[in-house]
Design a protein around this motif. Sequence first.
Motif, PDB file in Angstrom:
ATOM      1  N   ALA A  99       0.909  -1.281  -0.025  1.00 54.28           N
ATOM      2  CA  ALA A  99      -0.019   0.028   0.020  1.00 54.28           C
ATOM      3  C   ALA A  99       0.803   1.243  -0.021  1.00 54.28           C
ATOM      4  CB  ALA A  99      -0.964   0.086   1.205  1.00 54.28           C
ATOM      5  N   SER A 100       2.015   1.188   0.845  1.00 48.71           N
ATOM      6  CA  SER A 100       2.936   2.264   0.791  1.00 48.71           C
ATOM      7  C   SER A 100       3.383   2.665  -0.587  1.00 48.71           C
ATOM      8  CB  SER A 100       3.706   2.016   1.991  1.00 48.71           C
ATOM      9  OG  SER A 100       4.671   3.178   2.011  1.00 48.71           O
ATOM     10  N   LYS A 101       3.866   1.627  -1.073  1.00 45.63           N
ATOM     11  CA  LYS A 101       4.627   1.588  -2.475  1.00 45.63           C
ATOM     12  C   LYS A 101       3.565   2.063  -3.362  1.00 45.63           C
ATOM     13  CE  LYS A 101       8.004   0.861  -5.093  1.00 45.63           C
ATOM     14  NZ  LYS A 101       8.996  -0.426  -5.327  1.00 45.63           N
ATOM     15  N   LEU A 102       2.279   1.605  -3.634  1.00 45.71           N
ATOM     16  CA  LEU A 102       1.299   1.895  -4.260  1.00 45.71           C
ATOM     17  C   LEU A 102       0.884   3.561  -4.280  1.00 45.71           C
ATOM     18  CD1 LEU A 102      -0.405   0.627  -6.536  1.00 45.71           C
ATOM     19  CD2 LEU A 102      -2.474   0.461  -4.783  1.00 45.71           C
ATOM     20  N   GLY A 103       0.945   4.200  -3.073  1.00 46.89           N
ATOM     21  CA  GLY A 103       0.784   5.269  -2.848  1.00 46.89           C
ATOM     22  C   GLY A 103       1.614   6.285  -3.391  1.00 46.89           C
ATOM     23  N   ASP A 104       3.195   5.792  -3.369  1.00 39.74           N
ATOM     24  CA  ASP A 104       4.401   6.263  -4.157  1.00 39.74           C
ATOM     25  C   ASP A 104       3.950   6.457  -5.668  1.00 39.74           C
ATOM     26  OD1 ASP A 104       5.359   7.022  -1.629  1.00 39.74           O
ATOM     27  OD2 ASP A 104       6.804   4.916  -2.002  1.00 39.74           O
ATOM     28  N   MET A 105       3.461   5.362  -6.271  1.00 41.30           N
ATOM     29  CA  MET A 105       3.299   5.092  -7.502  1.00 41.30           C
ATOM     30  C   MET A 105       2.005   6.118  -8.097  1.00 41.30           C
ATOM     31  SD  MET A 105       4.044   1.075  -7.575  1.00 41.30           S
ATOM     32  CE  MET A 105       3.217   0.997  -9.104  1.00 41.30           C
ATOM     33  N   LYS A 106       1.049   5.909  -7.433  1.00 43.43           N
ATOM     34  CA  LYS A 106      -0.441   6.495  -8.064  1.00 43.43           C
ATOM     35  C   LYS A 106      -0.820   7.885  -7.196  1.00 43.43           C
ATOM     36  CE  LYS A 106      -0.762   2.966 -10.551  1.00 43.43           C
ATOM     37  NZ  LYS A 106      -0.819   3.219 -12.174  1.00 43.43           N
ATOM     38  N   GLY A 107       0.030   8.203  -6.283  1.00 46.40           N
ATOM     39  CA  GLY A 107      -0.370   9.729  -5.598  1.00 46.40           C
ATOM     40  C   GLY A 107      -1.281   9.284  -4.314  1.00 46.40           C
ATOM     41  N   ARG A 156      -3.135  11.054  -2.231  1.00 41.49           N
ATOM     42  CA  ARG A 156      -4.772  11.319  -1.798  1.00 41.49           C
ATOM     43  C   ARG A 156      -5.504  10.269  -2.406  1.00 41.49           C
ATOM     44  NH1 ARG A 156      -8.774  13.832  -4.832  1.00 41.49           N
ATOM     45  NH2 ARG A 156     -10.153  15.519  -3.783  1.00 41.49           N
ATOM     46  N   ASN A 157      -5.568  10.014  -3.831  1.00 41.50           N
ATOM     47  CA  ASN A 157      -6.556   8.979  -4.438  1.00 41.50           C
ATOM     48  C   ASN A 157      -6.542   7.675  -3.808  1.00 41.50           C
ATOM     49  OD1 ASN A 157      -7.356  11.025  -5.961  1.00 41.50           O
ATOM     50  ND2 ASN A 157      -6.016  10.609  -7.654  1.00 41.50           N
ATOM     51  N   ILE A 158      -5.422   7.246  -3.608  1.00 44.34           N
ATOM     52  CA  ILE A 158      -5.154   5.963  -2.924  1.00 44.34           C
ATOM     53  C   ILE A 158      -5.706   5.999  -1.490  1.00 44.34           C
ATOM     54  CG2 ILE A 158      -3.696   3.994  -2.359  1.00 44.34           C
ATOM     55  CD1 ILE A 158      -3.803   4.305  -5.058  1.00 44.34           C
ATOM     56  N   PHE A 159      -5.488   6.853  -0.694  1.00 48.30           N
ATOM     57  CA  PHE A 159      -5.801   6.877   0.656  1.00 48.30           C
ATOM     58  C   PHE A 159      -7.323   6.970   0.633  1.00 48.30           C
ATOM     59  CE2 PHE A 159      -6.932   9.453   4.482  1.00 48.30           C
ATOM     60  CZ  PHE A 159      -6.410   8.761   5.424  1.00 48.30           C
ATOM     61  N   LEU A 160      -8.054   8.090  -0.153  1.00 52.32           N
ATOM     62  CA  LEU A 160      -9.476   7.948  -0.245  1.00 52.32           C
ATOM     63  C   LEU A 160     -10.113   6.792  -0.673  1.00 52.32           C
ATOM     64  CD1 LEU A 160      -9.947  11.546  -1.605  1.00 52.32           C
ATOM     65  CD2 LEU A 160     -10.079  10.616   0.984  1.00 52.32           C
ATOM     66  N   GLY A 161      -9.405   5.996  -1.491  1.00 46.86           N
ATOM     67  CA  GLY A 161      -9.949   4.867  -2.191  1.00 46.86           C
ATOM     68  C   GLY A 161      -9.877   3.697  -1.122  1.00 46.86           C
ATOM     69  N   GLY A 162      -8.784   3.677  -0.358  1.00 45.24           N
ATOM     70  CA  GLY A 162      -8.682   3.013   1.014  1.00 45.24           C
ATOM     71  C   GLY A 162      -9.712   3.040   2.066  1.00 45.24           C
ATOM     72  N   PHE A 163      -9.917   4.406   2.337  1.00 45.25           N
ATOM     73  CA  PHE A 163     -11.139   4.805   3.136  1.00 45.25           C
ATOM     74  C   PHE A 163     -12.238   4.215   2.821  1.00 45.25           C
ATOM     75  CE2 PHE A 163      -9.822   8.291   6.382  1.00 45.25           C
ATOM     76  CZ  PHE A 163     -10.687   7.647   7.304  1.00 45.25           C
ATOM     77  N   ALA A 164     -12.794   4.375   1.447  1.00 41.52           N
ATOM     78  CA  ALA A 164     -14.069   3.780   0.735  1.00 41.52           C
ATOM     79  C   ALA A 164     -14.117   2.166   1.105  1.00 41.52           C
ATOM     80  CB  ALA A 164     -14.199   4.495  -0.601  1.00 41.52           C
ATOM     81  N   LEU A 165     -12.999   1.809   0.719  1.00 42.61           N
ATOM     82  CA  LEU A 165     -12.956   0.179   0.771  1.00 42.61           C
ATOM     83  C   LEU A 165     -13.275  -0.122   2.331  1.00 42.61           C
ATOM     84  CD1 LEU A 165     -12.709  -2.165  -1.008  1.00 42.61           C
ATOM     85  CD2 LEU A 165     -10.661  -2.256  -0.576  1.00 42.61           C
ATOM     86  N   PHE A 166     -12.434   0.343   3.459  1.00 43.30           N
ATOM     87  CA  PHE A 166     -12.823  -0.012   4.510  1.00 43.30           C
ATOM     88  C   PHE A 166     -14.213   0.586   4.957  1.00 43.30           C
ATOM     89  CE2 PHE A 166     -12.908   0.902   8.984  1.00 43.30           C
ATOM     90  CZ  PHE A 166     -11.670  -0.067   9.443  1.00 43.30           C
ATOM     91  N   THR A 167     -14.752   1.419   4.511  1.00 44.15           N
ATOM     92  CA  THR A 167     -15.980   1.955   4.888  1.00 44.15           C
ATOM     93  C   THR A 167     -17.104   0.765   4.336  1.00 44.15           C
ATOM     94  OG1 THR A 167     -15.590   3.950   5.106  1.00 44.15           O
ATOM     95  CG2 THR A 167     -17.795   3.577   5.026  1.00 44.15           C
ATOM     96  N   MET A 207       1.752  10.698   4.318  1.00 49.63           N
ATOM     97  CA  MET A 207       1.044  11.936   3.815  1.00 49.63           C
ATOM     98  C   MET A 207       0.934  13.258   4.667  1.00 49.63           C
ATOM     99  SD  MET A 207      -2.655  10.016   2.920  1.00 49.63           S
ATOM    100  CE  MET A 207      -3.681  11.528   2.681  1.00 49.63           C
ATOM    101  N   VAL A 208       1.317  13.069   5.920  1.00 49.39           N
ATOM    102  CA  VAL A 208       1.532  14.060   6.878  1.00 49.39           C
ATOM    103  C   VAL A 208       2.870  14.758   6.502  1.00 49.39           C
ATOM    104  CG1 VAL A 208       2.329  15.018   9.233  1.00 49.39           C
ATOM    105  CG2 VAL A 208       0.202  13.458   8.888  1.00 49.39           C
ATOM    106  N   THR A 209       3.972  13.663   6.429  1.00 53.40           N
ATOM    107  CA  THR A 209       5.570  14.366   5.933  1.00 53.40           C
ATOM    108  C   THR A 209       5.437  15.016   4.671  1.00 53.40           C
ATOM    109  OG1 THR A 209       6.170  12.129   7.324  1.00 53.40           O
ATOM    110  CG2 THR A 209       7.672  13.322   5.629  1.00 53.40           C
ATOM    111  N   PRO A 235      -4.675  17.797  -0.589  1.00 56.09           N
ATOM    112  CA  PRO A 235      -4.211  18.258  -2.038  1.00 56.09           C
ATOM    113  C   PRO A 235      -3.968  17.202  -2.943  1.00 56.09           C
ATOM    114  CG  PRO A 235      -2.709  18.590  -0.123  1.00 56.09           C
ATOM    115  CD  PRO A 235      -3.879  18.070   0.564  1.00 56.09           C
ATOM    116  N   GLN A 236      -3.967  17.742  -4.095  1.00 56.74           N
ATOM    117  CA  GLN A 236      -3.513  16.607  -5.022  1.00 56.74           C
ATOM    118  C   GLN A 236      -2.228  17.024  -5.449  1.00 56.74           C
ATOM    119  OE1 GLN A 236      -6.225  14.314  -6.807  1.00 56.74           O
ATOM    120  NE2 GLN A 236      -4.256  13.335  -7.338  1.00 56.74           N
TER     121      GLN A 236
END
Length: 481
Positions: free
Chosen positions: A71-79, A81-92, A128-130, A192-193
């Motif tokens: 998941a960390s690597k996917l965020g580096d590759m795809k951005g 914001r979108n991966i985080f929100l997608g993960g939030f949606a899937l968790f919900t 993301m905070v960093t 932010p994007q």
Amino acid sequence: MAECSPDRKMSTKDLLIVIVIALGSFMAGLDATIVNIALPDIAKALDVSTVTVSWVLNAYLIILVSLLLAASKLGDMKGYRNIFLGGFALFTFGSALCGLSPNIDVLIVSRMIQAVGGAVISALGAVMVTSYLSASVRGQALGIVAMFTMLGAALGPVVGGFLTSAFSWQYIFYVNLPVGIIAIILGMRILPQRDPVAPGAKLDVPGVALIFVALGTLIVGLTTIQGSSAVAGLAALVLSVIFWALFVAWERKTKEPLIKLNLLSNDAFTLQNVNVMLIQMAMAGVMVIMPFYLELVKHIATDNAGTILLALPVGMIMTAPIAGKFSDVIGTKKPIIFGFLVCAVALLLLSTLSVRTSVGHVCIYLFLLGAGTGIAFSPLNSAVMGESPAQEWGMSSGLVRMMTNLGSSLGVASVMLVATVVVGPKLAEISAHQLPSMDLAGAFDAAFLFCMVLEVIGIILMLKVPAKESSGEPEEAIMGF
């Protein structure tokens, strides 16, 4: 990465970003403890054995551990914001499916879906905070995120016990829905994007698959080796060893590994990572066993049992910040050893629990275990990061998260194995509600002793680690853990 600013006060925009990310940490912390208290009710409602219902935890943790680094690597590759929100949606979405599950099989599959989103939330919060905030406020922001994680973990048993008693076990999953929806809406407006930091990188899919199979067969083996499936359990353990070996071999030769194995050549780094796993194994083992002791041996109502379990995370919250400050002054080794020692004493006391033990004593023992864990855990994470080169902090942080969640997986499976050895195969075949209280108390005491042995092993390993003053440099990475 944001430029360093001389202003050490977070702006309103910064604070809103942190709140969105912290909501994810809160949900992750809450979900880590809210399910434990409801396991006896889930087992009874769905008419399954104690070992079977433990897969509600195991399935979640296997997926979570397997996907953290990916998941960390996917965020580096795809951005992020979108991966985080997608993960939030899937968790919900997974939380909703869990609440609607008509049987144990559907519930376990739903938990696996939920875990995919949980891995993304857990992996990307700190980075993301960093990435989004300036260095001057980063530590403060990561502290807020860490506080929300602890708050979620502390409230889990209380909220879970109340919801299960007042409504039903399904509501421990429904509680995620409003938080998830609000966080997604806020995230779409506030986060932010940014361009991906590594758009040309490749995900180590074979590495992810090998971790999943190796971890899955390990947990299956530990869970099924007792009872009528002993042969299948042994075969699963043999497969696990093979796949762990394959994973190591693959990581050595692939160009973009999930884990750079040369980090493990540092004995202090490796031993302290093992201790991260051991201390988490003990805590997770206690958290999965205690609801059964309180509800089936002491016959305490679920909501009251949840309140009693609150003593453990409260102990952690009270000691972790203090231990971190002390380790800055005296180094990490002494606080870690002292924390493990307090945990060992607490678990020895827990191993004396019986039908006649007072609730007050149970609360004291749990608080001591939480306090010892808090004393050891903050310096332990600091020590691991301090042994890592600065350019590898991200990977090291991911490895620590992986070891923590691996410890949770192994803790749940191993204490169930110990309890099954003591009571016999019937624990794996029938619901614990049908077993005598005295038999259950003896099995749980043996499980607590097993957890105490883990803490003693941790002390021995720490004695082999050279004393080292804390530099404090990796603190920002640690606090986001």
